[in-house]
Design an enzyme around this catalytic site. Structure first.
Site, PDB file in Angstrom:
ATOM      1  N   SER A  68     -24.788 -11.133  17.359  1.00 38.16           N
ATOM      2  CA  SER A  68     -23.991 -11.604  18.507  1.00 38.16           C
ATOM      3  C   SER A  68     -23.120 -12.821  18.208  1.00 38.16           C
ATOM      4  O   SER A  68     -22.283 -13.182  19.038  1.00 38.16           O
ATOM      5  CB  SER A  68     -24.899 -11.928  19.692  1.00 38.16           C
ATOM      6  OG  SER A  68     -25.385 -10.742  20.252  1.00 38.16           O
ATOM      7  N   LYS A  71     -19.606 -12.113  18.644  1.00 34.57           N
ATOM      8  CA  LYS A  71     -18.975 -12.077  19.979  1.00 34.57           C
ATOM      9  C   LYS A  71     -18.090 -13.306  20.206  1.00 34.57           C
ATOM     10  O   LYS A  71     -17.140 -13.261  20.980  1.00 34.57           O
ATOM     11  CB  LYS A  71     -20.056 -12.011  21.058  1.00 34.57           C
ATOM     12  CG  LYS A  71     -20.913 -10.749  21.001  1.00 34.57           C
ATOM     13  CD  LYS A  71     -22.122 -10.904  21.911  1.00 34.57           C
ATOM     14  CE  LYS A  71     -23.001  -9.678  21.944  1.00 34.57           C
ATOM     15  NZ  LYS A  71     -24.232  -9.910  22.749  1.00 34.57           N
ATOM     16  N   TYR A 194     -17.952  -2.200  17.969  1.00 33.14           N
ATOM     17  CA  TYR A 194     -18.886  -3.280  18.353  1.00 33.14           C
ATOM     18  C   TYR A 194     -20.019  -3.386  17.322  1.00 33.14           C
ATOM     19  O   TYR A 194     -20.325  -4.482  16.829  1.00 33.14           O
ATOM     20  CB  TYR A 194     -19.416  -2.983  19.763  1.00 33.14           C
ATOM     21  CG  TYR A 194     -20.566  -3.858  20.211  1.00 33.14           C
ATOM     22  CD1 TYR A 194     -20.360  -5.163  20.650  1.00 33.14           C
ATOM     23  CD2 TYR A 194     -21.872  -3.365  20.200  1.00 33.14           C
ATOM     24  CE1 TYR A 194     -21.430  -5.953  21.060  1.00 33.14           C
ATOM     25  CE2 TYR A 194     -22.939  -4.154  20.615  1.00 33.14           C
ATOM     26  CZ  TYR A 194     -22.718  -5.443  21.031  1.00 33.14           C
ATOM     27  OH  TYR A 194     -23.772  -6.235  21.436  1.00 33.14           O
ATOM     28  N   TYR A 245     -27.438 -17.059  26.285  1.00 29.93           N
ATOM     29  CA  TYR A 245     -27.954 -16.165  27.348  1.00 29.93           C
ATOM     30  C   TYR A 245     -28.765 -16.898  28.400  1.00 29.93           C
ATOM     31  O   TYR A 245     -28.395 -17.983  28.814  1.00 29.93           O
ATOM     32  CB  TYR A 245     -28.751 -15.007  26.705  1.00 29.93           C
ATOM     33  CG  TYR A 245     -28.012 -14.392  25.564  1.00 29.93           C
ATOM     34  CD1 TYR A 245     -26.831 -13.687  25.803  1.00 29.93           C
ATOM     35  CD2 TYR A 245     -28.425 -14.547  24.255  1.00 29.93           C
ATOM     36  CE1 TYR A 245     -26.110 -13.135  24.758  1.00 29.93           C
ATOM     37  CE2 TYR A 245     -27.720 -13.992  23.204  1.00 29.93           C
ATOM     38  CZ  TYR A 245     -26.566 -13.294  23.468  1.00 29.93           C
ATOM     39  OH  TYR A 245     -25.853 -12.763  22.445  1.00 29.93           O
ATOM     40  N   VAL A 263     -29.212 -11.948  17.153  1.00 28.88           N
ATOM     41  CA  VAL A 263     -30.587 -11.504  16.878  1.00 28.88           C
ATOM     42  C   VAL A 263     -30.882 -11.376  15.383  1.00 28.88           C
ATOM     43  O   VAL A 263     -32.019 -11.101  15.003  1.00 28.88           O
ATOM     44  CB  VAL A 263     -30.967 -10.184  17.604  1.00 28.88           C
ATOM     45  CG1 VAL A 263     -31.096 -10.397  19.095  1.00 28.88           C
ATOM     46  CG2 VAL A 263     -30.015  -9.059  17.257  1.00 28.88           C
TER      47      VAL A 263
HETATM   48  O1  DON Z   1     -26.031  -5.190  20.741  1.00 26.79           O
HETATM   49  C1  DON Z   1     -27.032  -5.745  20.303  1.00 26.79           C
HETATM   50  O2  DON Z   1     -28.112  -5.683  20.868  1.00 26.79           O
HETATM   51  C2  DON Z   1     -26.909  -6.532  19.010  1.00 26.79           C
HETATM   52  N1  DON Z   1     -25.895  -5.953  18.166  1.00 26.79           N
HETATM   53  C3  DON Z   1     -26.525  -7.951  19.271  1.00 26.79           C
HETATM   54  C4  DON Z   1     -27.462  -8.669  20.211  1.00 26.79           C
HETATM   55  C5  DON Z   1     -27.650 -10.075  19.858  1.00 26.79           C
HETATM   56  O3  DON Z   1     -27.436 -10.503  18.760  1.00 26.79           O
HETATM   57  C6  DON Z   1     -28.213 -10.949  20.936  1.00 26.79           C
HETATM   58  N2  DON Z   1     -28.336 -12.316  20.470  1.00 26.79           N
HETATM   59  N3  DON Z   1     -29.152 -13.116  20.423  1.00 26.79           N
END
Ligand code: DON
Length: 309
Positions: A68, A71, A194, A245, A263
């Site tokens: 993320s 993003k 994405y 978040y 993550v």
């Molecule tokens: O879409 C997802 O769930 C992962 N590619 C990214 C989520 C993420 O990194 C949340 N961050 N802490």
């Protein structure tokens, strides 16, 4: 310690000690199976200063999955291309919900709360894809390569495929957004772009160098302007309020910097006018933020007195 006395290397060493004290506390993300094999207690941290110096500790040059954190770059690149009409399609308020929650999207008619929850990032990717003639992920990769000065930086296809294979929640979010007419490109295309930008591999050093664009109030490594000062301010504000978040309040309380987590275990934080700092450790807390990276950044800002407050 006044800013004049700051010894960044000493501060990073102390941050590493704080990170080590959290050993065993975090859990590696296993909903993307290709990420599950990481050692939860691996740790790295790097600081890039606006003067052009880079400091590091632990595994600061080891690539990891940015997830993320990417993003932040889709938002940055949409703004850099003048894509402000995206604000009709995505909000700018903290969600107070987990990053992959479906709940708010239904009551808010397919308009995601902010660009950093998965739903909002999917819309940002869609918008960037349209603004770049179908090159959303490649535009993010090219930007990272240029700012990090690392031409070998790229997407790990195994991680992208693993996420696509297990991406039922993101598919549900994307289809729900599309059902409200809030996706321009086909759902499959947007999800694939994405996943491709989330699966970019970069090190703490790479990401700290890239984060300098926001620390320099919008100036790129080559001195050219990517964002106006006001755009950089606005992006830093969204980072502070939404970047971690439903733990953004706690992150602001402990660290006091705009920051974006992923993550994969990375957190990229911005010290406007001064530096960008990236900490990485794969063990996560229940909100999906790295336990050791938060502890390290907390120690860094507490010991140095450097924060936006
Ligand atoms: O879409 C997802 O769930 C992962 N590619 C990214 C989520 C993420 O990194 C949340 N961050 N802490």
């Amino acid at each position: 310690m006044t800013p004049v006395d700051l010894d960044y290397q000493q501060l990073l060493d102390a941050s590493l000690d704080a990170a080590r004290r959290t050993a065993g506390a975090g859990k590696v993300a296993d909903y993307i199976p290709a990420l599950a094999r990481e050692d939860p207690d691996a740790f790295g941290m790097a600081l890039a200063s606006v003067e052009g110096e880079v400091y590091g500790v632990g595994d600061w040059q080891r690539p990891f999955s940015v997830q993320s954190i990417s993003k932040l770059f889709t938002l940055t690149l949409v703004m850099a291309r003048g894509g402000y009409d995206v604000w009709q399609r995505v909000g700018r308020e903290p969600s107070g919900n987990p990053f992959n929650s479906l709940v708010q999207l239904e009551t808010e008619h397919g308009i995601p709360r902010n660009p950093f929850i998965n739903a909002g990032a999917i819309v940002m990717t869609d918008h960037l894809h349209s603004l770049t003639d179908g090159q959303a992920a490649e535009t993010v990769r090219a930007f990272l390569r240029a700012e990090a000065g690392n031409p070998s930086l790229g997407t790990d296809p195994e991680v992208a495929a693993s996420e696509a294979e297990h991406g039922h929640r993101n598919a549900a979010l994307a289809h729900f957004i599309a059902s409200h007419g809030n996706l321009v490109n086909p759902v499959e295309t947007v999800l694939s772009e994405y996943y491709a930008h989330c699966a970019i591999e970069a090190s703490c050093e790479d990401l700290a160098r890239v984060g300098l664009v926001l620390a320099r109030h919008g100036l790129r490594a080559d001195g050219s302007r990517l964002l106006s000062r006001s755009e950089a301010k606005r992006i830093n504000a969204i980072l502070l309020t939404c970047g971690t978040y439903d733990a953004a309040g706690e992150f602001a309380y402990r660290v006091g910097l705009p920051g974006k987590s992923g993550v994969g275990g990375g957190i990229l934080a911005v010290l406007p006018g001064r530096a960008a700092i990236c900490a990485w450790s794969p063990g996560l807390d229940p909100a999906g933020n790295s336990v050791a990276a938060v502890a390290a950044l907390d120690a860094f800002t507490t010991l140095s007195g450097l924060s936006v407050f």
